[in-house]
Write a protein that holds these residues in place. Structure first.
Motif, PDB file in Angstrom:
ATOM      1  N   ALA A 263       0.834  -1.203   0.000  1.00  0.00           N
ATOM      2  CA  ALA A 263       0.000   0.000   0.000  1.00  0.00           C
ATOM      3  C   ALA A 263       0.874   1.261   0.000  1.00  0.00           C
ATOM      4  O   ALA A 263       0.586   2.223  -0.730  1.00  0.00           O
ATOM      5  CB  ALA A 263      -0.925   0.003   1.213  1.00  0.00           C
ATOM      6  N   LEU A 264       1.942   1.254   0.779  1.00  0.00           N
ATOM      7  CA  LEU A 264       2.857   2.398   0.810  1.00  0.00           C
ATOM      8  C   LEU A 264       3.512   2.597  -0.552  1.00  0.00           C
ATOM      9  O   LEU A 264       3.542   3.715  -1.086  1.00  0.00           O
ATOM     10  CB  LEU A 264       3.924   2.200   1.887  1.00  0.00           C
ATOM     11  N   ASP A 265       4.031   1.527  -1.142  1.00  0.00           N
ATOM     12  CA  ASP A 265       4.657   1.609  -2.465  1.00  0.00           C
ATOM     13  C   ASP A 265       3.673   2.128  -3.510  1.00  0.00           C
ATOM     14  O   ASP A 265       4.004   3.021  -4.300  1.00  0.00           O
ATOM     15  CB  ASP A 265       5.196   0.243  -2.897  1.00  0.00           C
ATOM     16  N   ASP A 266       2.466   1.577  -3.518  1.00  0.00           N
ATOM     17  CA  ASP A 266       1.447   1.998  -4.489  1.00  0.00           C
ATOM     18  C   ASP A 266       1.084   3.473  -4.330  1.00  0.00           C
ATOM     19  O   ASP A 266       0.959   4.206  -5.308  1.00  0.00           O
ATOM     20  CB  ASP A 266       0.177   1.152  -4.355  1.00  0.00           C
ATOM     21  N   THR A 267       0.939   3.903  -3.091  1.00  0.00           N
ATOM     22  CA  THR A 267       0.550   5.285  -2.822  1.00  0.00           C
ATOM     23  C   THR A 267       1.631   6.259  -3.269  1.00  0.00           C
ATOM     24  O   THR A 267       1.339   7.269  -3.928  1.00  0.00           O
ATOM     25  CB  THR A 267       0.260   5.475  -1.317  1.00  0.00           C
ATOM     26  N   ILE A 268       2.875   5.970  -2.943  1.00  0.00           N
ATOM     27  CA  ILE A 268       3.969   6.875  -3.315  1.00  0.00           C
ATOM     28  C   ILE A 268       4.165   6.885  -4.826  1.00  0.00           C
ATOM     29  O   ILE A 268       4.341   7.948  -5.432  1.00  0.00           O
ATOM     30  CB  ILE A 268       5.270   6.493  -2.572  1.00  0.00           C
ATOM     31  N   LYS A 269       4.101   5.706  -5.474  1.00  0.00           N
ATOM     32  CA  LYS A 269       4.234   5.654  -6.937  1.00  0.00           C
ATOM     33  C   LYS A 269       3.129   6.451  -7.610  1.00  0.00           C
ATOM     34  O   LYS A 269       3.381   7.212  -8.541  1.00  0.00           O
ATOM     35  CB  LYS A 269       4.198   4.202  -7.425  1.00  0.00           C
ATOM     36  N   SER A 270       1.901   6.289  -7.149  1.00  0.00           N
ATOM     37  CA  SER A 270       0.767   7.027  -7.729  1.00  0.00           C
ATOM     38  C   SER A 270       0.937   8.525  -7.562  1.00  0.00           C
ATOM     39  O   SER A 270       0.670   9.302  -8.482  1.00  0.00           O
ATOM     40  CB  SER A 270      -0.549   6.599  -7.083  1.00  0.00           C
ATOM     41  N   TYR A 271       1.391   8.936  -6.388  1.00  0.00           N
ATOM     42  CA  TYR A 271       1.592  10.360  -6.120  1.00  0.00           C
ATOM     43  C   TYR A 271       2.659  10.945  -7.054  1.00  0.00           C
ATOM     44  O   TYR A 271       2.445  11.990  -7.676  1.00  0.00           O
ATOM     45  CB  TYR A 271       1.989  10.561  -4.653  1.00  0.00           C
ATOM     46  N   ILE A 272       3.803  10.274  -7.160  1.00  0.00           N
ATOM     47  CA  ILE A 272       4.886  10.771  -8.021  1.00  0.00           C
ATOM     48  C   ILE A 272       4.453  10.769  -9.482  1.00  0.00           C
ATOM     49  O   ILE A 272       4.725  11.722 -10.216  1.00  0.00           O
ATOM     50  CB  ILE A 272       6.169   9.941  -7.815  1.00  0.00           C
ATOM     51  N   LEU A 273       3.760   9.726  -9.905  1.00  0.00           N
ATOM     52  CA  LEU A 273       3.273   9.643 -11.285  1.00  0.00           C
ATOM     53  C   LEU A 273       2.338  10.813 -11.605  1.00  0.00           C
ATOM     54  O   LEU A 273       2.447  11.454 -12.645  1.00  0.00           O
ATOM     55  CB  LEU A 273       2.564   8.306 -11.490  1.00  0.00           C
ATOM     56  N   LYS A 274       1.451  11.101 -10.682  1.00  0.00           N
ATOM     57  CA  LYS A 274       0.483  12.188 -10.873  1.00  0.00           C
ATOM     58  C   LYS A 274       1.168  13.563 -10.843  1.00  0.00           C
ATOM     59  O   LYS A 274       0.871  14.424 -11.671  1.00  0.00           O
ATOM     60  CB  LYS A 274      -0.579  12.113  -9.769  1.00  0.00           C
ATOM     61  N   GLU A 275       2.079  13.749  -9.899  1.00  0.00           N
ATOM     62  CA  GLU A 275       2.715  15.056  -9.715  1.00  0.00           C
ATOM     63  C   GLU A 275       3.841  15.347 -10.702  1.00  0.00           C
ATOM     64  O   GLU A 275       4.002  16.470 -11.143  1.00  0.00           O
ATOM     65  CB  GLU A 275       3.263  15.184  -8.281  1.00  0.00           C
ATOM     66  N   ARG A 276       4.666  14.310 -11.029  1.00  0.00           N
ATOM     67  CA  ARG A 276       5.873  14.559 -11.821  1.00  0.00           C
ATOM     68  C   ARG A 276       5.940  13.797 -13.133  1.00  0.00           C
ATOM     69  O   ARG A 276       6.790  14.066 -13.951  1.00  0.00           O
ATOM     70  CB  ARG A 276       7.111  14.197 -10.989  1.00  0.00           C
ATOM     71  N   GLY A 277       5.123  12.757 -13.302  1.00  0.00           N
ATOM     72  CA  GLY A 277       5.104  12.029 -14.564  1.00  0.00           C
ATOM     73  C   GLY A 277       5.882  10.712 -14.529  1.00  0.00           C
ATOM     74  O   GLY A 277       6.640  10.433 -13.598  1.00  0.00           O
ATOM     75  N   GLU A 278       5.669   9.928 -15.588  1.00  0.00           N
ATOM     76  CA  GLU A 278       6.236   8.579 -15.665  1.00  0.00           C
ATOM     77  C   GLU A 278       7.764   8.581 -15.763  1.00  0.00           C
ATOM     78  O   GLU A 278       8.431   7.772 -15.153  1.00  0.00           O
ATOM     79  CB  GLU A 278       5.637   7.835 -16.860  1.00  0.00           C
ATOM     80  N   GLU A 279       8.308   9.524 -16.532  1.00  0.00           N
ATOM     81  CA  GLU A 279       9.767   9.572 -16.701  1.00  0.00           C
ATOM     82  C   GLU A 279      10.463   9.824 -15.366  1.00  0.00           C
ATOM     83  O   GLU A 279      11.463   9.173 -15.041  1.00  0.00           O
ATOM     84  CB  GLU A 279      10.136  10.666 -17.704  1.00  0.00           C
ATOM     85  N   PHE A 280       9.933  10.738 -14.574  1.00  0.00           N
ATOM     86  CA  PHE A 280      10.519  11.030 -13.272  1.00  0.00           C
ATOM     87  C   PHE A 280      10.401   9.823 -12.344  1.00  0.00           C
ATOM     88  O   PHE A 280      11.337   9.507 -11.600  1.00  0.00           O
ATOM     89  CB  PHE A 280       9.846  12.257 -12.650  1.00  0.00           C
TER      90      PHE A 280
END
Length: 169
Positions: free
Chosen positions: A55-72
């Motif tokens: 759950a922690l991994d999923d939440t942080i990945k989703s947040y970064i994906l939404k805020e900074r994008g897939e490349e980041f």
């Protein structure tokens, strides 16, 4: 500020972990055949730990994906992979090659022309984009998905073939 934030996170994790243990006990553990031995084997605790970590991994990945994008996100995952990386050499049996392959784990610094192992396939690096995207004939991959580089192929003609055949089933 960092210490306090981490300490707050730890205390909330413990509370959530205890709550999750109780929920597992109420929903699943009452009908489990290992209920009697669970205090010795820790199945409920392991299940709660795995669920919380995912759950922690999923939440942080989703947040970064939404805020900074897939490349980041790929750059961050590459950094994480490099930090916990300790290069190893391993041997894999490859029936389609009638032999074995020797692979050295590698997380970065790939060069054009190297043979790499991705999803148990041997692919040749055609190009390296932005230092971490590996392009092959079958597509592009972030470098953290690569298991390593091919060092050698051991087939029937190789002097070590009989030895590896005995020790690797």
């Amino acid at each position: 500020m960092i210490k306090e934030t981490i300490q707050e996170f730890k205390s909330r994790c413990v509370e959530s972990y205890q709550k999750l243990l109780k929920s597992l006990d109420e929903k699943y553990c009452w009908r489990c055949p290992q209920r009697v031995t669970r205090d010795r084997i820790g199945c409920r605790e392991a299940d709660a730990w795995i669920r919380m970590k995912e759950a922690l991994d999923d939440t942080i990945k989703s947040y970064i994906l939404k805020e900074r994008g897939e490349e980041f996100l790929h750059r961050i995952l590459q950094r994480i992979h490099e930090r916990g990386f300790e290069a190893k050499i391993f041997i894999m049996k490859k029936p389609e090659l009638n032999g074995f392959i020797v692979v050295r784990e590698k997380s970065s610094g790939f060069k054009k022309g190297e043979n790499v192992i991705i999803n148990d396939k041997i692919l040749k690096v055609e190009d390296v984009k932005k230092g971490y995207i590996i392009k092959t004939a079958e597509g592009s991959y972030p470098s953290y998905k690569i298991r390593g580089i091919l060092l050698d192929t051991i087939n029937k003609k190789h002097p070590l073939y009989d030895y590896f055949k005995k020790i690797i089933p």
